[in-house]
Scaffold this motif. Structure first.
Motif, mmCIF file in Angstrom:
data_model
loop_
_atom_site.group_PDB
_atom_site.id
_atom_site.type_symbol
_atom_site.label_atom_id
_atom_site.label_comp_id
_atom_site.label_asym_id
_atom_site.label_seq_id
_atom_site.Cartn_x
_atom_site.Cartn_y
_atom_site.Cartn_z
ATOM 1 N N UNK A 201 0.742 -1.157 -0.127
ATOM 2 C CA UNK A 201 0.119 0.149 -0.012
ATOM 3 C C UNK A 201 0.831 1.345 -0.009
ATOM 4 N N UNK A 202 1.906 1.263 0.870
ATOM 5 C CA UNK A 202 2.667 2.355 0.866
ATOM 6 C C UNK A 202 3.499 2.800 -0.572
ATOM 7 N N UNK B 245 3.484 5.610 -5.654
ATOM 8 C CA UNK B 245 3.295 5.389 -7.391
ATOM 9 C C UNK B 245 2.168 6.311 -7.839
ATOM 10 N N UNK B 246 1.022 6.449 -6.908
ATOM 11 C CA UNK B 246 -0.134 7.300 -7.363
ATOM 12 C C UNK B 246 -0.212 8.775 -6.720
ATOM 13 N N UNK B 247 0.844 9.075 -6.166
ATOM 14 C CA UNK B 247 1.096 10.428 -5.627
ATOM 15 C C UNK B 247 0.685 11.570 -6.515
ATOM 16 N N UNK C 121 3.266 11.302 -0.934
ATOM 17 C CA UNK C 121 4.552 10.885 -0.943
ATOM 18 C C UNK C 121 5.128 10.654 0.522
ATOM 19 N N UNK C 122 4.845 11.431 1.106
ATOM 20 C CA UNK C 122 5.262 11.313 2.771
ATOM 21 C C UNK C 122 4.359 10.291 3.375
ATOM 22 N N UNK C 123 3.308 10.072 3.309
ATOM 23 C CA UNK C 123 2.137 9.271 3.459
ATOM 24 C C UNK C 123 2.607 7.813 3.201
ATOM 25 N N UNK C 124 3.094 7.547 2.016
ATOM 26 C CA UNK C 124 3.588 6.386 1.457
ATOM 27 C C UNK C 124 4.919 5.935 2.143
ATOM 28 N N UNK D 154 12.531 6.173 -13.138
ATOM 29 C CA UNK D 154 12.148 7.377 -12.358
ATOM 30 C C UNK D 154 11.353 6.734 -11.150
ATOM 31 N N UNK D 155 11.133 7.799 -10.211
ATOM 32 C CA UNK D 155 10.772 7.491 -9.033
ATOM 33 C C UNK D 155 9.116 6.654 -9.037
ATOM 34 N N UNK D 156 8.439 6.964 -9.945
ATOM 35 C CA UNK D 156 7.029 6.135 -10.139
ATOM 36 C C UNK D 156 7.497 4.643 -10.228
ATOM 37 N N UNK D 157 8.240 4.358 -11.394
ATOM 38 C CA UNK D 157 8.418 3.140 -11.715
ATOM 39 C C UNK D 157 9.277 2.229 -10.803
ATOM 40 N N UNK D 158 10.042 2.955 -10.071
ATOM 41 C CA UNK D 158 10.954 2.519 -8.999
ATOM 42 C C UNK D 158 9.895 2.130 -7.718
ATOM 43 N N UNK D 159 8.930 2.865 -7.559
ATOM 44 C CA UNK D 159 8.226 2.475 -6.342
ATOM 45 C C UNK D 159 7.109 1.147 -6.939
ATOM 46 N N UNK D 160 7.062 1.206 -8.041
ATOM 47 C CA UNK D 160 6.104 -0.012 -8.746
ATOM 48 C C UNK D 160 7.106 -1.419 -8.316
#
Length: 478
Positions: free
Chosen positions: A109-110, A115-117, A123-126, A180-186
């Motif tokens: 979930x984090x 990813x959806x930020x 971002x901080x919540x994740x 990039x940061x989104x795909x890194x979070x995925x």
């Protein structure tokens, strides 16, 4: 358990007659649990490549300034501290397996929230959620692995917890080169999702099942893990319901491991590991490394290699020897760090770590580069020494030394101590440097490393080759 002769105690997780187990599924179960620390490491390493990517984000709502970037990196420690407390409560009530399954939820979930930020708060919540999961995983995974392992491989499998953490950090660094940061979070969702799938097929630890008087399930778990059955020794009836009471701290079987566990976690952070990692990229830049991200990868590779080496020799060399060797190496490397700062610092201390690493202007360029290589060598030696002993062993010993009925609370306090000390050292290190100057701060870290060696030699027992019951009996004087 209170057997009259500890030497004749049939270990709960020992093969019949001391022979090799008939099944190696214990290694599969340990790998499944260690995917939690892999996610933990990835979450820690994520901020390093993600922050530069977020600083140049197209959307102003997502772009990080200096203050937001600082919180983005640090808030994970606050979540982890809370996760350590929650994990200590969960591990005794929900069990080891279910606690590991539950910690996958805040991980996934984090990273999904990141990813959806759409703004900095998401971002901080994740990051806070992934930190919570880190705290739970850092507590539960070592306990699960130690309780399914037999003495001959408990050091190897227990050390794999730290090995997976540093592997996760290295994976984040490497992936950050191309994502990039989104795909890194995925990508960060993958280890936790894989752990969720694997752990569904793994058993609860036989020790926990026996403590709950679930003998048939414990036998089935042993059959799965070892491919064999053996004579079980039942835990005392009601022991699992005792919980922790302050009056128990008068008993040597409780207060001795308590002091050792908390001290190990404190010394691990007081060694200066966070300060060294904080300066890593700048030190490599001074040594004329053109790509500072390469420095992070080099540091990660050193950590992985030497942690793997420690895991392979843990059950032969023993915990005390590796802790002592590790501490001695860190004494020399932090002393050399202090010497580097003494040689390159001509005036009063400056709070900026970039200025602190600027060589004296009167020195030739070749001399300044040579001194920078002194810092690089000291840093690599320190990281190697830390990875061999003080990196993995405090987590391993934490999972070995506590009696079953207080393990959740005691390990929770140890994890909380570790994260609190990490936060305190990171936050106050610049203040210490302002008072003692940089060389004085690193020489102070060297002094703490000396204390850690003395503490190891005087207080830490050797647990190599012993069952968890024999370790408990040692503290109780039986």
């Amino acid at each position: 358990m209170t057997p009259e002769d500890p030497e004749e105690t049939q270990p709960l997780l020992g093969p019949p007659g001391g022979s090799a187990p008939l099944s190696r599924r214990v290694f599969l179960a340990a790998f499944a649990a260690a995917l939690g620390p892999l996610s933990f490491g990835f979450a820690l390493g994520y901020s390093s490549p993600a922050i530069p990517s977020l600083r140049r984000a197209a959307s102003p709502a997502l772009r990080l300034d200096d203050a937001a970037a600082s919180w983005f990196g640090a808030i994970v420690t606050l979540g982890a501290a809370a996760g350590g407390v929650l994990g200590g409560w969960l591990v005794d009530r929900a069990g080891r397996k279910l606690s590991l399954l539950l910690c996958t939820v805040p991980f996934v979930v984090g990273f999904a929230v990141i990813t959806a930020a759409q703004n900095v708060w998401m971002l901080l919540g994740g990051r806070l959620l992934t930190g919570l999961a880190c705290g739970i995983a850092s507590l539960v995974a070592p306990v699960y692995i130690s309780e399914i392992s037999y003495p001959g491989v408990r050091g190897l499998l227990g050390s794999c917890v730290q090995l997976m953490v540093v592997t996760g950090i290295l994976l984040a660094y490497l992936a950050g080169w191309v994502l990039e940061w989104r795909w890194l979070a995925v990508l960060g969702c993958a280890p936790a999702s894989f752990m969720l799938l694997l752990m569904c097929y793994m058993p609860e630890t036989p020790r926990f099942l026996l403590s709950q008087q679930r003998r048939q399930e414990a036998t089935a778990a042993m059959q799965f893990l070892w491919g064999s059955e053996q004579v079980w020794e039942e835990p005392p009836v009601g022991a699992e319901h005792q919980g922790f009471h302050p009056a128990q701290l008068r008993h040597p079987g409780i207060y001795k491991p308590f002091i050792i566990g908390i001290s190990l976690m404190a010394f691990q952070q007081l060694s200066g590991i966070n300060a060294v990692m904080f300066y890593a990229e700048t030190i490599f830049e001074e040594a004329k490394f053109k790509d500072s991200s390469l420095a992070s990868v080099i540091v990660g590779v050193i950590q992985v290699l030497f942690t793997a080496m420690a895991a392979l020799i843990m059950d032969r060399a023993g915990r005390r020897l590796l802790l002592t060797l590790s501490g001695v190496v860190m004494v020399f490397s932090t002393s050399a760090f202090g010497a580097y700062f003494k040689l390159t610092q001509g005036g009063p201390s400056n709070s900026s770590h970039v200025d602190l690493l600027t060589p004296l202007s009167m020195e030739p360029a070749s001399a300044s580069v040579g001194l920078a290589w002194l810092a690089v060598g000291s840093m690599c030696l320190f990281i190697a020494g830390f990875a061999v002993g003080w990196g993995p062993i405090p987590w391993l010993l934490m999972s070995e030394i506590f009696p079953l009925h207080v393990k959740g609370m005691a390990t929770g306090v140890c994890v909380l101590t570790n994260w609190f000390m990490a936060f305190l050292v990171t936050k106050e290190f610049s203040s210490v440097m302002a008072v003692l100057r940089p060389y004085g701060a690193f020489w102070l870290a060297s002094a703490f490393c000396i204390f850690s060696v003395l503490f190891t030699l005087s207080c830490v027992p050797e647990t190599k080759g012993k069952t968890l019951e024999q370790i408990t009996a040692h503290f109780e004087g039986r």
